[in-house]
Scaffold this motif. Structure first.
Motif, PDB file in Angstrom:
ATOM      1  N   LEU A  95     -10.432 -26.119  27.726  1.00 57.33           N
ATOM      2  CA  LEU A  95     -10.410 -27.600  27.661  1.00 57.33           C
ATOM      3  C   LEU A  95      -9.273 -28.340  28.094  1.00 57.33           C
ATOM      4  N   GLY A  96      -8.040 -28.071  27.460  1.00 55.50           N
ATOM      5  CA  GLY A  96      -7.109 -28.697  28.119  1.00 55.50           C
ATOM      6  C   GLY A  96      -6.673 -28.662  29.556  1.00 55.50           C
ATOM      7  N   GLY A  97      -7.116 -27.378  30.001  1.00 52.24           N
ATOM      8  CA  GLY A  97      -6.974 -27.282  31.463  1.00 52.24           C
ATOM      9  C   GLY A  97      -7.804 -28.168  32.258  1.00 52.24           C
ATOM     10  N   LEU A  98      -8.913 -28.521  31.542  1.00 53.16           N
ATOM     11  CA  LEU A  98      -9.724 -29.481  32.362  1.00 53.16           C
ATOM     12  C   LEU A  98      -9.595 -30.924  32.197  1.00 53.16           C
ATOM     13  N   ILE A  99      -9.047 -31.263  30.997  1.00 57.14           N
ATOM     14  CA  ILE A  99      -8.681 -32.652  30.860  1.00 57.14           C
ATOM     15  C   ILE A  99      -7.223 -33.003  31.563  1.00 57.14           C
ATOM     16  N   LEU A 100      -6.522 -32.055  31.445  1.00 56.04           N
ATOM     17  CA  LEU A 100      -5.064 -32.480  32.129  1.00 56.04           C
ATOM     18  C   LEU A 100      -5.214 -32.829  33.604  1.00 56.04           C
ATOM     19  N   PRO A 101      -5.850 -32.472  34.515  1.00 58.65           N
ATOM     20  CA  PRO A 101      -5.837 -32.932  35.621  1.00 58.65           C
ATOM     21  C   PRO A 101      -6.364 -34.405  35.933  1.00 58.65           C
ATOM     22  N   LEU A 102      -7.347 -34.829  34.824  1.00 55.61           N
ATOM     23  CA  LEU A 102      -8.007 -36.121  34.752  1.00 55.61           C
ATOM     24  C   LEU A 102      -7.106 -36.953  34.447  1.00 55.61           C
ATOM     25  N   ALA A 103      -6.137 -36.811  33.361  1.00 55.72           N
ATOM     26  CA  ALA A 103      -5.329 -37.655  32.588  1.00 55.72           C
ATOM     27  C   ALA A 103      -4.167 -37.165  32.488  1.00 55.72           C
ATOM     28  N   ASP A 104      -3.106 -37.851  31.840  1.00 54.71           N
ATOM     29  CA  ASP A 104      -1.753 -37.263  31.798  1.00 54.71           C
ATOM     30  C   ASP A 104      -1.671 -36.558  30.264  1.00 54.71           C
ATOM     31  N   VAL A 105      -0.435 -36.274  29.971  1.00 60.10           N
ATOM     32  CA  VAL A 105      -0.247 -35.378  29.032  1.00 60.10           C
ATOM     33  C   VAL A 105      -0.688 -36.174  27.602  1.00 60.10           C
ATOM     34  N   ARG A 106      -0.181 -37.221  27.593  1.00 59.40           N
ATOM     35  CA  ARG A 106      -0.379 -38.037  26.355  1.00 59.40           C
ATOM     36  C   ARG A 106      -1.919 -38.199  25.918  1.00 59.40           C
ATOM     37  N   VAL A 107      -2.744 -38.508  27.126  1.00 64.81           N
ATOM     38  CA  VAL A 107      -4.293 -38.449  26.659  1.00 64.81           C
ATOM     39  C   VAL A 107      -4.768 -36.912  26.268  1.00 64.81           C
ATOM     40  N   THR A 108      -4.208 -35.886  26.876  1.00 68.15           N
ATOM     41  CA  THR A 108      -4.682 -34.610  26.661  1.00 68.15           C
ATOM     42  C   THR A 108      -4.389 -34.413  25.009  1.00 68.15           C
ATOM     43  N   PHE A 109      -3.175 -34.609  24.632  1.00 68.92           N
ATOM     44  CA  PHE A 109      -2.635 -34.418  23.369  1.00 68.92           C
ATOM     45  C   PHE A 109      -3.471 -35.270  22.462  1.00 68.92           C
ATOM     46  N   LEU A 110      -3.774 -36.660  22.730  1.00 68.05           N
ATOM     47  CA  LEU A 110      -4.706 -37.271  21.819  1.00 68.05           C
ATOM     48  C   LEU A 110      -6.151 -36.578  21.639  1.00 68.05           C
ATOM     49  N   VAL A 111      -6.624 -36.127  22.777  1.00 65.23           N
ATOM     50  CA  VAL A 111      -7.933 -35.480  22.713  1.00 65.23           C
ATOM     51  C   VAL A 111      -7.922 -34.386  21.905  1.00 65.23           C
ATOM     52  N   GLY A 112      -6.856 -33.531  21.910  1.00 67.50           N
ATOM     53  CA  GLY A 112      -6.719 -32.420  20.972  1.00 67.50           C
ATOM     54  C   GLY A 112      -6.560 -32.781  19.628  1.00 67.50           C
ATOM     55  N   GLY A 113      -5.792 -33.792  19.315  1.00 77.99           N
ATOM     56  CA  GLY A 113      -5.476 -34.372  18.002  1.00 77.99           C
ATOM     57  C   GLY A 113      -6.934 -34.978  17.396  1.00 77.99           C
ATOM     58  N   LEU A 114      -7.600 -35.549  18.166  1.00 76.24           N
ATOM     59  CA  LEU A 114      -9.039 -36.030  17.785  1.00 76.24           C
ATOM     60  C   LEU A 114     -10.123 -34.790  17.531  1.00 76.24           C
ATOM     61  N   LEU A 115      -9.803 -33.891  18.481  1.00 81.02           N
ATOM     62  CA  LEU A 115     -10.720 -32.772  18.108  1.00 81.02           C
ATOM     63  C   LEU A 115     -10.546 -32.042  16.833  1.00 81.02           C
ATOM     64  N   THR A 116      -9.171 -32.183  16.485  1.00 77.57           N
ATOM     65  CA  THR A 116      -8.847 -31.275  15.174  1.00 77.57           C
ATOM     66  C   THR A 116      -9.383 -32.172  14.014  1.00 77.57           C
ATOM     67  N   VAL A 117      -8.999 -33.420  14.241  1.00 80.92           N
ATOM     68  CA  VAL A 117      -9.431 -34.157  13.109  1.00 80.92           C
ATOM     69  C   VAL A 117     -10.904 -34.100  12.934  1.00 80.92           C
TER      70      VAL A 117
END
Length: 72
Positions: A30-52
């Motif tokens: 999932l991180g590998g799919l999101i990272l090319p579409l957005a920057d690192v901060r958005v990828t980190f945010l998506v991971g945090g939201l999935l964790t919550v």
């Protein structure tokens, strides 16, 4: 996992280990799919939201299972 084992704890431990590794692989994919579409901060945010979200589902399931018993 061992609490819900059907009688053989070795199978439960193997399933737990397999699912743990599958979760790591899914998160990496999932991180590998999101990272090319957005920057690192958005990828980190998506991971945090999935964790919550996952934590909320686990907590909600535990609260529903251990909620007040019906008076019958």
């Amino acid at each position: 996992m061992l609490h819900c084992a059907p009688g053989r704890t070795d199978i439960a431990l193997a399933a737990n280990s397999g699912l743990y590794n599958a979760g790591i692989a899914a998160g990496a994919a999932l991180g590998g799919l999101i990272l090319p579409l957005a920057d690192v901060r958005v990828t980190f945010l998506v991971g945090g939201l999935l964790t919550v979200g996952a934590s909320a589902v686990l907590l909600g399931g535990r609260l529903l299972r251990c909620g007040p018993e019906s008076a019958e």
